[in-house]
Write a protein that holds these residues in place. Sequence first.
Motif, mmCIF file in Angstrom:
data_model
loop_
_atom_site.group_PDB
_atom_site.id
_atom_site.type_symbol
_atom_site.label_atom_id
_atom_site.label_comp_id
_atom_site.label_asym_id
_atom_site.label_seq_id
_atom_site.Cartn_x
_atom_site.Cartn_y
_atom_site.Cartn_z
ATOM 1 N N LYS A 58 104.010 43.673 42.293
ATOM 2 C CA LYS A 58 103.896 44.113 43.680
ATOM 3 C C LYS A 58 104.883 45.262 43.873
ATOM 4 N N LYS A 59 104.574 46.108 44.821
ATOM 5 C CA LYS A 59 105.443 47.251 45.101
ATOM 6 C C LYS A 59 106.888 46.802 45.317
ATOM 7 N N TRP A 60 107.084 45.788 46.100
ATOM 8 C CA TRP A 60 108.436 45.323 46.414
ATOM 9 C C TRP A 60 109.153 44.795 45.176
ATOM 10 N N GLN A 61 108.423 44.200 44.215
ATOM 11 C CA GLN A 61 109.065 43.696 43.001
ATOM 12 C C GLN A 61 109.662 44.842 42.186
ATOM 13 N N LEU A 62 108.886 45.909 42.021
ATOM 14 C CA LEU A 62 109.365 47.045 41.232
ATOM 15 C C LEU A 62 110.597 47.681 41.863
ATOM 16 N N TRP A 63 110.538 47.913 43.170
ATOM 17 C CA TRP A 63 111.631 48.637 43.814
ATOM 18 C C TRP A 63 112.866 47.769 44.023
ATOM 19 N N LEU A 64 112.703 46.459 44.179
ATOM 20 C CA LEU A 64 113.878 45.588 44.215
ATOM 21 C C LEU A 64 114.547 45.530 42.843
ATOM 22 N N ALA A 65 113.741 45.515 41.768
ATOM 23 C CA ALA A 65 114.314 45.543 40.421
ATOM 24 C C ALA A 65 115.066 46.850 40.195
ATOM 25 N N ALA A 66 114.520 47.958 40.666
ATOM 26 C CA ALA A 66 115.177 49.262 40.502
ATOM 27 C C ALA A 66 116.540 49.279 41.205
ATOM 28 N N LEU A 67 116.645 48.568 42.320
ATOM 29 C CA LEU A 67 117.924 48.496 43.034
ATOM 30 C C LEU A 67 118.985 47.712 42.265
ATOM 31 N N GLU A 68 118.547 46.850 41.352
ATOM 32 C CA GLU A 68 119.478 46.031 40.574
ATOM 33 C C GLU A 68 120.032 46.762 39.351
ATOM 34 N N LEU A 69 119.467 47.931 39.041
ATOM 35 C CA LEU A 69 119.955 48.695 37.893
ATOM 36 C C LEU A 69 121.316 49.290 38.208
ATOM 37 N N GLU A 70 121.993 49.710 37.163
ATOM 38 C CA GLU A 70 123.298 50.337 37.349
ATOM 39 C C GLU A 70 123.252 51.742 36.779
ATOM 40 N N PRO A 71 123.279 52.779 37.557
ATOM 41 C CA PRO A 71 123.363 52.766 39.016
ATOM 42 C C PRO A 71 122.001 52.398 39.623
ATOM 43 N N PRO A 72 122.004 51.907 40.868
ATOM 44 C CA PRO A 72 120.743 51.547 41.520
ATOM 45 C C PRO A 72 119.828 52.762 41.640
ATOM 46 N N ILE A 73 118.534 52.502 41.548
ATOM 47 C CA ILE A 73 117.542 53.571 41.695
ATOM 48 C C ILE A 73 116.790 53.334 43.002
ATOM 49 N N VAL A 74 116.708 54.393 43.794
ATOM 50 C CA VAL A 74 116.079 54.319 45.113
ATOM 51 C C VAL A 74 114.783 55.125 45.083
ATOM 52 N N LYS A 75 113.752 54.593 45.721
ATOM 53 C CA LYS A 75 112.444 55.237 45.728
ATOM 54 C C LYS A 75 112.520 56.684 46.214
ATOM 55 N N ALA A 76 113.262 56.940 47.274
ATOM 56 C CA ALA A 76 113.359 58.295 47.825
ATOM 57 C C ALA A 76 113.930 59.279 46.797
ATOM 58 N N ASP A 77 114.896 58.831 46.005
ATOM 59 C CA ASP A 77 115.476 59.703 44.972
ATOM 60 C C ASP A 77 114.445 60.024 43.888
ATOM 61 N N ILE A 78 113.623 59.054 43.545
ATOM 62 C CA ILE A 78 112.588 59.279 42.526
ATOM 63 C C ILE A 78 111.550 60.258 43.051
ATOM 64 N N LEU A 79 111.160 60.107 44.303
ATOM 65 C CA LEU A 79 110.205 61.054 44.887
ATOM 66 C C LEU A 79 110.767 62.469 44.872
ATOM 67 N N THR A 80 112.049 62.623 45.154
ATOM 68 C CA THR A 80 112.693 63.938 45.106
ATOM 69 C C THR A 80 112.695 64.476 43.679
ATOM 70 N N THR A 81 113.012 63.617 42.722
ATOM 71 C CA THR A 81 113.021 64.025 41.307
ATOM 72 C C THR A 81 111.639 64.485 40.868
ATOM 73 N N VAL A 82 110.619 63.710 41.203
ATOM 74 C CA VAL A 82 109.246 64.061 40.804
ATOM 75 C C VAL A 82 108.832 65.374 41.454
ATOM 76 N N SER A 83 109.137 65.563 42.723
ATOM 77 C CA SER A 83 108.727 66.808 43.392
ATOM 78 C C SER A 83 109.417 68.030 42.786
ATOM 79 N N GLY A 84 110.570 67.827 42.146
ATOM 80 C CA GLY A 84 111.287 68.946 41.532
ATOM 81 C C GLY A 84 110.943 69.195 40.074
ATOM 82 N N MET A 85 110.026 68.445 39.513
ATOM 83 C CA MET A 85 109.667 68.628 38.094
ATOM 84 C C MET A 85 108.816 69.885 37.936
ATOM 85 N N ALA A 86 109.412 70.899 37.338
ATOM 86 C CA ALA A 86 108.753 72.204 37.224
ATOM 87 C C ALA A 86 107.558 72.194 36.275
#
Length: 137
Positions: free
Chosen positions: A55-83
Amino acid sequence: MTTVYVRYDSVGTILEIFFRDQPDMILVAHDDKEPAIAKYLRGPLGREDRFPPLKKWQLWLAALELEPPIVKADILTTVSGMADMSFKDKETIRIMIEDAQDYSREDPRIDLLAVAMGIPPNQMDDLWRWAAEFRPL
């Protein structure tokens, strides 16, 4: 280390593993710590190789548990900047991230997402299995 005795089919697939040699059977002795043997012992039906949908919430809650935590908004910014990605590819990933209700590990875009998150594929596999265990409160 424990020696186990393995019976294979004609193409080399493990059929059975025994902890003692068996009379009248053609078996090959192995160390139980060898990767293929250990994997079979953990899950002889191969369930370990399958990934449940997340489920969407499972993936993004797991991403928050990483070190450093990964946030959906940061990933969207990263993807939009991929040349090296087209607008269409970026938009497809954005839609997948924001609008999908669940994710399939077999979707090749998940590997692109993993790259954007800085996660190697084998770590993504582990993260996926771990996140699949999350249950709503």
